[in-house]
Design an enzyme around this catalytic site. Structure first.
Site, PDB file in Angstrom:
ATOM      1  N   GLY A   1       0.805  -1.210   0.000  1.00 27.75           N
ATOM      2  CA  GLY A   1       0.000   0.000   0.000  1.00 27.75           C
ATOM      3  C   GLY A   1       0.838   1.260   0.000  1.00 27.75           C
TER       4      GLY A   1
ATOM      5  N   VAL B   1       8.745  -2.705  -2.746  1.00 27.53           N
ATOM      6  CA  VAL B   1       9.849  -3.168  -1.911  1.00 27.53           C
ATOM      7  C   VAL B   1      10.891  -3.861  -2.775  1.00 27.53           C
ATOM      8  CG1 VAL B   1      10.492  -4.487   0.121  1.00 27.53           C
ATOM      9  CG2 VAL B   1       8.198  -3.544  -0.055  1.00 27.53           C
TER      10      VAL B   1
ATOM     11  N   ASP C   1      -3.619  -2.325   9.500  1.00 27.42           N
ATOM     12  CA  ASP C   1      -3.646  -3.112   8.261  1.00 27.42           C
ATOM     13  C   ASP C   1      -3.005  -4.482   8.465  1.00 27.42           C
ATOM     14  OD1 ASP C   1      -4.364  -3.608   5.673  1.00 27.42           O
ATOM     15  OD2 ASP C   1      -2.707  -2.494   4.771  1.00 27.42           O
TER      16      ASP C   1
END
Ligand SMILES: *[C@@H]1O[C@H](CO)[C@@H](O)[C@H](O)[C@H]1NC(C)=O
Ligand SMILES: *[C@@H]1O[C@H](CO)[C@@H](O)[C@H](O)[C@H]1NC(C)=O
Ligand SMILES: *[C@@H]1O[C@H](CO)[C@@H](O)[C@H](O)[C@H]1NC(C)=O
Ligand SMILES: *[C@@H]1O[C@H](CO)[C@@H](O)[C@H](O)[C@H]1NC(C)=O
Ligand SMILES: *[C@@H]1O[C@H](CO)[C@@H](O)[C@H](O)[C@H]1NC(C)=O
Ligand SMILES: *[C@@H]1O[C@H](CO)[C@@H](O)[C@H](O)[C@H]1NC(C)=O
Length: 931
Positions: free
Chosen positions: A599, A603, A718
């Site tokens: 989100g 990465v 989250d």
């Protein structure tokens, strides 16, 4: 220094007086022979090809435009600038001995300039922007009234400023930009001769050499020396600027000036400083960044060191491409080890070689002459044969971890600082072959001390004046060369002193012997820099940082390089990582390095020079823009300090102009969702119940810690399997915690979108956006259900009433029969009674966590209790129940990662490969023994 000043002062002034007397008398005779200046003026008129624009028709030049005269028709002024004049000047123009103003600028006059020698009244001379071809050496002779000289932009044959100019003791402005000027800047531009000089412009010429010492104390306000085209350009130190306190505009760019910047604190009128394109080293001093008057500063293309300076917002700063600062973020202090090494370099004048070879903020990353232990302590400083001048810094004594100090074969002067004897770990110090004097400090017996080859060592003072960096040539050679000279001198004097000669020969033998010995020593200590400093380097001690002492092994009383209060300090120490490093380790963010997208950004996998792996999260641009930089920094620096065994460690970050990057520890097994939902595609074994239970407990512990953090309450918002990461031991860590806090606040819809994932959202949160720790509990319940069932929170392929896992799970929980059908089929064949009981208890906990009303849900501590009671039988012995590690902020990144992993390794049990094929194990210890 003082002496030579005096020398210059008396000699030339004496000469000037003589010159003055001579020229004045000679030219007075000359001028009296001409009754008026008419002839010269007519010669001038005839020499000019084009003077249609000006009316020079009158027979009496005193009636001409742009000409002024005395009552007795002596010409005092010719002011014919910008008249499009062509032609040349007559040779006898210096007969106009009453001339005070000669202005011919911005024409197209050409030919050689005639000598103006003898124009004793001339004050203003403006002949800039013409096409004169040469300037005679006697041009300025006798011009004792000169105030302003503008010669700029004339392509003279190469010339140098004649000594005759010295007579112009009232000179205020001398401007000769782009005039093909060669040679050195004459000393007489200094305050002694031209005490009223305020403007000196010699830019774009062929000058060489340094700034004269005589500039010290000058009244100069405007100094342009930029853009010399000679091969050596202007060079040397600009230290003298510290005593030129009237300066307003200083342009030195495009030269070869070197060494550190001076102290600017006295230059409180300085507005414009252009230093770009030189070879300056050392830190940009606070005395410069703190200057209130400063408006423009250009630093680009130098090799500055230390922290990137932070100027006031009102200052136009140009420092693109200075990548030698320890960090690429203005005002952020360097690692304390960097600070000490810079303090050490200061006493040898911040040599170029260090500025070029000491990159980044970690001296253990291949810094020239620096070797570290595996955990990032500097253990060896080897500066042998680097041509160093200056003295041995007493700051070496701050490097408590130092074991070897090798400064042999340089030109170091001064004494060996006494503090070095207190270095606790020192085993060897080698200062042989320098110019040191004074007593050798009394080191511990275990320390090997080499001080041979310093002729004056042991004596109270040096026998000869030390070689200063400015006058290196001609100094007395320290090594063998010095000896030869001694022997020759010995022969000369030897006629009457044979004893001395014998003594010298004895000394020579001694010297040869010790030299050989030193050679051996230096060879064995020449092992500079293993490329991969690591735990194999011998005695590596892992020291856990004492949280009250951020400076670790370094002394708290650091030399002030960046100064105290006016810099916004981030406590995160070396958590700031440069964009260059991150680009390098991620192969310039190559798509093949992508580990995943989340989100908050993409990465990337990165690999440090020693093979340590990291995960670099590149924040989506725009996402963080709304947060103030300061706020972002303080959040990040807080997060870097949040350390828990079950939270993915934030190891560092980078704030570039455009980029926000976060560096995390690398979790080799990837996400939990991979093992739960994608194991077939990824060729993995499905997880057995023990492993699932352990992961659930790990997550519960991590989130419990987050919820309980003092001061700032962290709610993850989250939680989901793709934010749970696994190590090689299949132990779990919660990732992306705290990131939601970095997102813009106040926009409910945005917050929801960013902070939650459908299927995991607590109902009250989805409706009202109200955030409490209980929303994490709901998500955690969903994760437990997923662990039990192997089903995703939302299964679009399922019939309407079974899409939402929570609803379906509740239905299936109604009786034992349906519940058994809900359990992941992969677990089913292996479920013992005991294991089934365990699964049922976790299912109850999951239902509890997913209660509709927030107050009905338990706290995470309750979940930890339930889960740990179930894993009790399998629980490995843990050395630290609190699971919280201290982290030494002074460690380099690879060191931090290593230490982190070393501590993690305590629980490094292989739970992972068991999968469905193996039954639940009664004891982990027996698993360990089997393997
Ligand atoms: C030039 O100057 C003279 C005297 O100074 C004057 O008589 C004459 O009119 C001027 N000519 C022009 C073209 O201005
Ligand atoms: C004078 O120099 C300028 C610039 O170099 C050039 O453009 C111009 O033609 C020259 N004029 C003469 C008369 O040589
Ligand atoms: C300027 O001086 C250099 C020597 O320093 C010479 O080679 C060159 O011709 C000169 N340029 C002009 C335009 O005279
Ligand atoms: C600046 O002035 C002080 C005092 O006169 C003097 O001691 C020092 O040497 C000067 N510094 C430089 C670089 O000239
Ligand atoms: C110095 O930097 C400023 C700001 O970037 C720029 O406007 C100016 O042109 C530069 N001056 C010089 C001499 O490079
Ligand atoms: C010391 O300085 C002298 C003179 O500049 C130089 O010749 C010599 O090589 C230097 N010694 C070392 C070890 O750098």
């Amino acid at each position: 220094m003082k002496k030579s000043h005096m020398g210059f002062k008396t000699q030339p002034q004496f000469l000037i007086i003589i010159l003055n007397i001579l020229t004045v008398s000679v030219f007075n005779v000359h001028s009296q022979s001409i009754s008026d200046d008419s002839d010269v003026m007519h010669a001038l008129k005839n020499n000019l090809e084009s003077h249609t624009s000006i009316n020079w028709s009158d027979p009496n030049p005193c009636n001409w435009d742009h000409v002024t005269c005395t009552k007795d028709n002596r010409v005092t002024g010719i002011q014919a600038g910008n008249q499009n004049l062509k032609g040349s000047l007559p040779q006898n123009i210096n007969s106009l001995t009453n001339l005070q103003v000669l202005e011919l600028q911005n024409n197209q006059l050409t030919g050689p300039l005639p000598s103006l020698s003898g124009l004793t009244q001339l004050q203003h001379l403006l002949i800039n922007n013409n096409n004169f071809t040469s300037i005679p050496t006697d041009f300025f002779n006798g011009m004792s009234s000169l105030l302003k000289v503008y010669l700029d932009y004339n392509a003279f044959d190469s010339w140098s400023i004649p000594d005759g100019l010295q007579i112009a003791s009232k000179l205020q402005i001398f401007s000769a930009t782009s005039t093909n000027l060669t040679g050195k800047i004459p000393h007489f531009f200094g305050s002694d001769t031209f005490s009223g000089l305020i403007t000196l412009r010699l830019a774009s010429n062929w000058l060489e050499g340094g700034l004269p010492d005589s500039f010290s104390g000058s009244m100069m306000q405007n100094l342009w020396l930029n853009g010399q085209q000679s091969s050596s350009r202007l060079n040397g130190s600009i230290r003298v600027l510290e005593n030129m306190t009237h300066l307003i505009e200083v342009w030195l760019h495009g030269n070869s000036f070197s060494g550190p910047l001076p102290d600017f604190s006295g230059l409180n009128r300085l507005q414009s400083l252009s230093l770009r394109d030189n070879s300056f080293t050392g830190p940009v001093p606070l005395s410069l960044t703190g200057l209130k008057s400063l408006k423009v500063v250009n630093l680009t293309e130098n090799v500055f060191q230390g922290p990137m300076p932070k100027f006031d917002d009102s200052v136009a700063v140009d420092m693109i491409g200075v990548d030698t600062f320890c960090l690429q973020y203005p005002g952020v202090d360097c690692d304390s080890r960097v600070n000490v090494l810079l303090a050490v370099a200061e006493s040898v004048g911040y040599p170029q070689v260090f500025a070029e070879k000491w990159h980044g903020n970690d001296p253990c990353e291949l810094w020239l002459g620096v070797t570290c232990s595996g955990d990032g302590d500097v253990t060896v400083v080897n500066f042998q044969k680097m041509g160093l001048t200056g003295s041995i810094s007493s700051n070496f004594s701050l490097i408590k971890s130092l074991e070897r100090l090798v400064l042999a074969d340089n030109n170091l002067t001064g004494v060996i600082p006494d503090g070095l004897k207190d270095l606790p770990n020192l085993v060897e110090i080698d200062v042989s072959n320098n110019q040191l004097y004074g007593k050798v400090p009394i080191f511990k017996e275990s320390v090997k001390v080499e001080s041979d080859g310093n002729p004056d060592i042991g004596k109270d003072r040096p026998s000869v004046t030390p070689v200063s960096p400015d006058q290196r040539s001609g100094g007395n050679g320290g090594g063998g060369g010095g000896l030869d000279t001694w022997v020759v001198v010995g022969w000369v004097i030897g006629g009457f002193c044979v004893v001395l000669l014998i003594g010298l020969i004895g000394f020579w033998f001694f010297k040869v012997k010790t030299k050989r010995a030193t050679g051996l020593v230096s060879q064995s200590t020449m092992v500079i820099h293993p490329r991969h400093p690591g735990p194999d380097g011998g005695e590596v001690k892992i020291t856990i940082a004492n949280s009250s002492n951020n400076n670790g092994p370094w002394e708290t009383s650091m030399p002030t390089i960046t100064g105290p209060s006016d810099i916004h300090r981030i406590e995160a120490g070396n958590m700031v990582i440069s964009i260059q490093v991150l680009k390098r380790v991620t192969n310039n963010f190559s798509p093949s390095n992508i580990l995943g997208r989340g989100g908050f950004g993409t990465v990337y996998k990165g690999e440090l020079h020693d093979g340590t792996k990291i995960a670099v999260k590149r924040m989506e641009s725009g996402l963080m823009r709304e947060k103030g930089l300061d706020e972002f920094q303080s959040e990040i620096s807080f997060l870097t300090k949040v350390r828990h065994r079950h939270l993915v460690a934030l190891l560092g970050y980078c704030l570039d102009a455009k980029e926000r990057l976060l560096v995390f520890e690398y979790m080799p097994q990837g996400t939990l969702s991979r093992f739960l939902f994608n194991w077939e595609n990824d060729d993995l074994k499905p997880l057995d119940w023990t492993t699932r239970l352990t992961i659930a407990l790990d997550v519960a512990r991590g989130v419990e810690y987050l919820h309980g953090l003092a001061q700032q309450s962290f709610i993850h918002r989250d939680l989901k399997p793709s934010n749970i990461l696994l190590g090689d031991d299949m132990r779990a860590k919660v990732g992306d915690f705290g990131l939601v806090r970095l997102a813009p606040e106040g926009k409910a819809s945005l917050v929801t979108q960013l902070a939650g994932t459908l299927g995991y959202l607590a109902p009250e949160y989805a409706v009202t956006g109200r955030v409490t720790t209980k929303i994490d509990m709901f998500s955690f319940g969903v994760i437990l259900m997923e662990l039990i069932t192997g089903r995703k929170a939302l299964e679009e392929t399922q019939p309407e009433d079974s899409i939402h896992l929570v609803q379906w799970f509740r239905k299936m929980q109604i009786n034992k029969e349906t519940f058994r059908k809900a359990i992941d089929p992969c677990l089913e064949p292996y479920l013992t009674e005991e294991a089934l009981a365990s699964v049922t208890k976790v299912a109850d906990l999951a239902g509890h966590c997913c209660a509709r009303e927030p107050y009905q849900r338990p706290d995470m501590s309750h979940a930890v209790n339930v889960l740990s009671s179930l894993t009790d039988l399998w629980k490995p012995t843990e050395p630290d129940p609190d699971d919280i590690y201290g982290i030494d902020l002074n460690m380099s990144l690879p060191q931090a990662v290593k230490k982190w992993q070393a501590m993690d390794g305590v629980t490094g049990l292989d739970l992972g490969r068991s999968g469905c094929t193996r039954n639940t194990q009664p004891s982990l210890r027996s698993t360990l023994q089997e393997s």
